[in-house]
Design a protein around this motif. Structure first.
Motif, mmCIF file in Angstrom:
data_model
loop_
_atom_site.group_PDB
_atom_site.id
_atom_site.type_symbol
_atom_site.label_atom_id
_atom_site.label_comp_id
_atom_site.label_asym_id
_atom_site.label_seq_id
_atom_site.Cartn_x
_atom_site.Cartn_y
_atom_site.Cartn_z
ATOM 1 N N PRO A 207 28.452 54.429 39.600
ATOM 2 C CA PRO A 207 29.541 55.411 39.652
ATOM 3 C C PRO A 207 30.055 55.686 41.057
ATOM 4 O O PRO A 207 31.158 56.207 41.236
ATOM 5 N N ALA A 208 29.255 55.384 42.068
ATOM 6 C CA ALA A 208 29.679 55.610 43.458
ATOM 7 C C ALA A 208 29.355 54.366 44.286
ATOM 8 O O ALA A 208 28.369 53.680 44.012
ATOM 9 N N PRO A 209 30.233 54.065 45.249
ATOM 10 C CA PRO A 209 31.435 54.804 45.632
ATOM 11 C C PRO A 209 32.601 54.511 44.694
ATOM 12 O O PRO A 209 32.589 53.521 43.969
ATOM 13 N N VAL A 210 33.590 55.371 44.738
ATOM 14 C CA VAL A 210 34.804 55.155 43.954
ATOM 15 C C VAL A 210 35.682 54.163 44.719
ATOM 16 O O VAL A 210 36.085 54.430 45.854
ATOM 17 N N VAL A 211 35.958 53.038 44.100
ATOM 18 C CA VAL A 211 36.731 51.976 44.751
ATOM 19 C C VAL A 211 38.086 51.863 44.056
ATOM 20 O O VAL A 211 38.148 51.722 42.834
ATOM 21 N N PRO A 212 39.189 51.930 44.786
ATOM 22 C CA PRO A 212 40.518 51.836 44.159
ATOM 23 C C PRO A 212 40.693 50.502 43.427
ATOM 24 O O PRO A 212 40.329 49.445 43.935
ATOM 25 N N ASP A 213 41.244 50.570 42.217
ATOM 26 C CA ASP A 213 41.583 49.376 41.426
ATOM 27 C C ASP A 213 40.394 48.436 41.256
ATOM 28 O O ASP A 213 40.559 47.217 41.220
ATOM 29 N N VAL A 214 39.194 48.987 41.148
ATOM 30 C CA VAL A 214 38.001 48.140 41.126
ATOM 31 C C VAL A 214 37.986 47.210 39.915
ATOM 32 O O VAL A 214 37.576 46.051 40.021
ATOM 33 N N GLU A 215 38.445 47.705 38.737
ATOM 34 C CA GLU A 215 38.426 46.856 37.555
ATOM 35 C C GLU A 215 39.325 45.631 37.735
ATOM 36 O O GLU A 215 38.926 44.503 37.431
ATOM 37 N N VAL A 216 40.527 45.867 38.252
ATOM 38 C CA VAL A 216 41.474 44.755 38.433
ATOM 39 C C VAL A 216 40.945 43.773 39.478
ATOM 40 O O VAL A 216 41.034 42.547 39.293
ATOM 41 N N ARG A 217 40.384 44.269 40.550
ATOM 42 C CA ARG A 217 39.921 43.395 41.634
ATOM 43 C C ARG A 217 38.756 42.513 41.175
ATOM 44 O O ARG A 217 38.711 41.315 41.493
ATOM 45 N N ILE A 218 37.822 43.096 40.434
ATOM 46 C CA ILE A 218 36.701 42.293 39.938
ATOM 47 C C ILE A 218 37.182 41.320 38.866
ATOM 48 O O ILE A 218 36.798 40.147 38.854
ATOM 49 N N GLU A 219 37.997 41.805 37.971
ATOM 50 C CA GLU A 219 38.530 40.933 36.908
ATOM 51 C C GLU A 219 39.251 39.718 37.497
ATOM 52 O O GLU A 219 39.040 38.583 37.073
ATOM 53 N N GLN A 220 40.102 39.956 38.494
ATOM 54 C CA GLN A 220 40.843 38.852 39.101
ATOM 55 C C GLN A 220 39.901 37.872 39.800
ATOM 56 O O GLN A 220 40.087 36.651 39.718
ATOM 57 N N GLN A 221 38.891 38.394 40.482
ATOM 58 C CA GLN A 221 37.947 37.512 41.174
ATOM 59 C C GLN A 221 37.184 36.647 40.178
ATOM 60 O O GLN A 221 37.018 35.437 40.383
ATOM 61 N N VAL A 222 36.713 37.245 39.099
ATOM 62 C CA VAL A 222 35.966 36.477 38.091
ATOM 63 C C VAL A 222 36.874 35.441 37.433
ATOM 64 O O VAL A 222 36.476 34.285 37.239
ATOM 65 N N ARG A 223 38.088 35.835 37.114
ATOM 66 C CA ARG A 223 39.010 34.892 36.461
ATOM 67 C C ARG A 223 39.402 33.743 37.375
ATOM 68 O O ARG A 223 39.732 32.656 36.913
ATOM 69 N N ARG A 224 39.362 33.967 38.689
ATOM 70 C CA ARG A 224 39.655 32.870 39.616
ATOM 71 C C ARG A 224 38.446 31.953 39.796
ATOM 72 O O ARG A 224 38.581 30.827 40.267
ATOM 73 N N MET A 225 37.252 32.430 39.421
ATOM 74 C CA MET A 225 36.069 31.566 39.447
ATOM 75 C C MET A 225 35.932 30.749 38.166
ATOM 76 O O MET A 225 35.365 29.657 38.171
ATOM 77 N N MET A 226 36.459 31.272 37.065
ATOM 78 C CA MET A 226 36.270 30.629 35.762
ATOM 79 C C MET A 226 36.848 29.217 35.667
ATOM 80 O O MET A 226 36.270 28.362 34.992
ATOM 81 N N PRO A 227 37.995 28.895 36.320
ATOM 82 C CA PRO A 227 38.492 27.519 36.240
ATOM 83 C C PRO A 227 37.519 26.485 36.810
ATOM 84 O O PRO A 227 37.629 25.292 36.494
ATOM 85 N N TYR A 228 36.586 26.911 37.658
ATOM 86 C CA TYR A 228 35.617 25.980 38.236
ATOM 87 C C TYR A 228 34.404 25.790 37.330
ATOM 88 O O TYR A 228 33.543 24.958 37.614
ATOM 89 N N MET A 229 34.323 26.589 36.259
ATOM 90 C CA MET A 229 33.232 26.427 35.312
ATOM 91 C C MET A 229 33.501 25.250 34.383
ATOM 92 O O MET A 229 34.646 24.805 34.231
ATOM 93 N N GLN A 230 32.433 24.762 33.757
ATOM 94 C CA GLN A 230 32.617 23.784 32.688
ATOM 95 C C GLN A 230 33.433 24.462 31.586
ATOM 96 O O GLN A 230 33.187 25.618 31.254
ATOM 97 N N PRO A 231 34.455 23.817 31.041
ATOM 98 C CA PRO A 231 35.370 24.486 30.109
ATOM 99 C C PRO A 231 34.682 25.224 28.968
ATOM 100 O O PRO A 231 35.101 26.325 28.589
ATOM 101 N N LEU A 232 33.627 24.645 28.406
ATOM 102 C CA LEU A 232 32.943 25.302 27.300
ATOM 103 C C LEU A 232 32.263 26.584 27.767
ATOM 104 O O LEU A 232 32.213 27.582 27.034
ATOM 105 N N ILE A 233 31.746 26.582 29.004
ATOM 106 C CA ILE A 233 31.119 27.783 29.553
ATOM 107 C C ILE A 233 32.160 28.881 29.750
ATOM 108 O O ILE A 233 31.930 30.056 29.418
#
Length: 235
Positions: free
Chosen positions: A75-101
């Motif tokens: 819950p702390a610290p409060v980070v602005p737009d944390v959901e969007v920032r993490i979501e975008q980072q993970v989604r930019r890593m996913m293309p490097y995964m094996q497609p089925l993964i």
């Protein structure tokens, strides 16, 4: 006719060298740029590399992912737009995964979002629960004796917390200042290369007198505590 060995295989010696492709030239430019000392220590230098496009997710699945992020991060610290920032980072890593993964990860997001329903806890999705309640449910699932259920939570937790703890706000929150340390090590290297001697304060990790003293004191404290326990048992 004599033949010479080239990166592209045997080639007649009279042939001209292969004209570099634009991608080769760009790679050489980036390599030269990265090798050039600038004295700058920015965490995110403008080195010319291009991020992968985010892995395609529907609006509904992004919302489910945001709910999981809120449930998994502290819950702390409060980070602005944390959901969007993490979501975008993970989604930019996913293309490097094996497609089925990568596809399996989207299935996990959907499955965990519906966990309150199939777990019989609430007639709502995880994204609609209070973060504390959703976090408690995920912790319960992570301790499940059913391996695949536990693995799903472990996988999403790892995917979320890795970029979360890489945020600049988290480094500032815990007092981590990388740049002064890096400048100190650069100065040490220059001093050693110039023929200088290492000083006790230059050593870090297990080679540091301070760290060795802390480990020794901790071990002595454990020994003293263990002695008290054994004495109590004897009584």
């Amino acid at each position: 006719m004599a033949r010479v060995l080239t990166p592209d295989g045997p080639e007649l010696s009279w042939r001209r060298a292969r004209t570099p492709r634009p991608v080769d030239q760009e790679g050489e430019r980036l390599a030269a740029e990265m090798a050039r000392p600038t004295g700058a220590l920015q965490r995110h230098p403008d080195d010319g590399w291009v991020f992968a496009d985010p892995y395609p997710l529907s609006v509904d699945l992004v919302s489910a992912f945001h709910g999981l992020i809120r449930a998994l991060i502290p819950p702390a610290p409060v980070v602005p737009d944390v959901e969007v920032r993490i979501e975008q980072q993970v989604r930019r890593m996913m293309p490097y995964m094996q497609p089925l993964i990568a596809f399996g990860f989207t299935v996990v997001l959907r499955t965990l979002d519906l966990a309150p329903l199939w777990r019989g806890r609430a007639l709502k999705r995880l994204r609609d629960m209070a973060p504390a309640d959703a976090s408690a449910l995920l912790e319960e699932l992570e301790k499940s004796r059913v391996g695949p259920i536990s693995d799903m939570v472990v996988a999403v937790r790892a995917a979320v917390l890795a970029p979360y703890y890489d945020l600049d706000e988290l480094a500032a929150h815990v007092g981590y200042r990388a740049e002064p340390f890096m400048r100190d090590r650069v100065a040490l290297r220059r001093r050693l290369v110039a023929g200088g001697e290492a000083r006790p304060e230059d050593h870090i990790g297990p080679y540091s007198d301070r760290v060795r003293a802390l480990v020794r004191d901790a071990a002595e404290g454990d020994d003293e505590g263990g002695g008290d326990v054994s004495t109590e048992d004897e009584r």
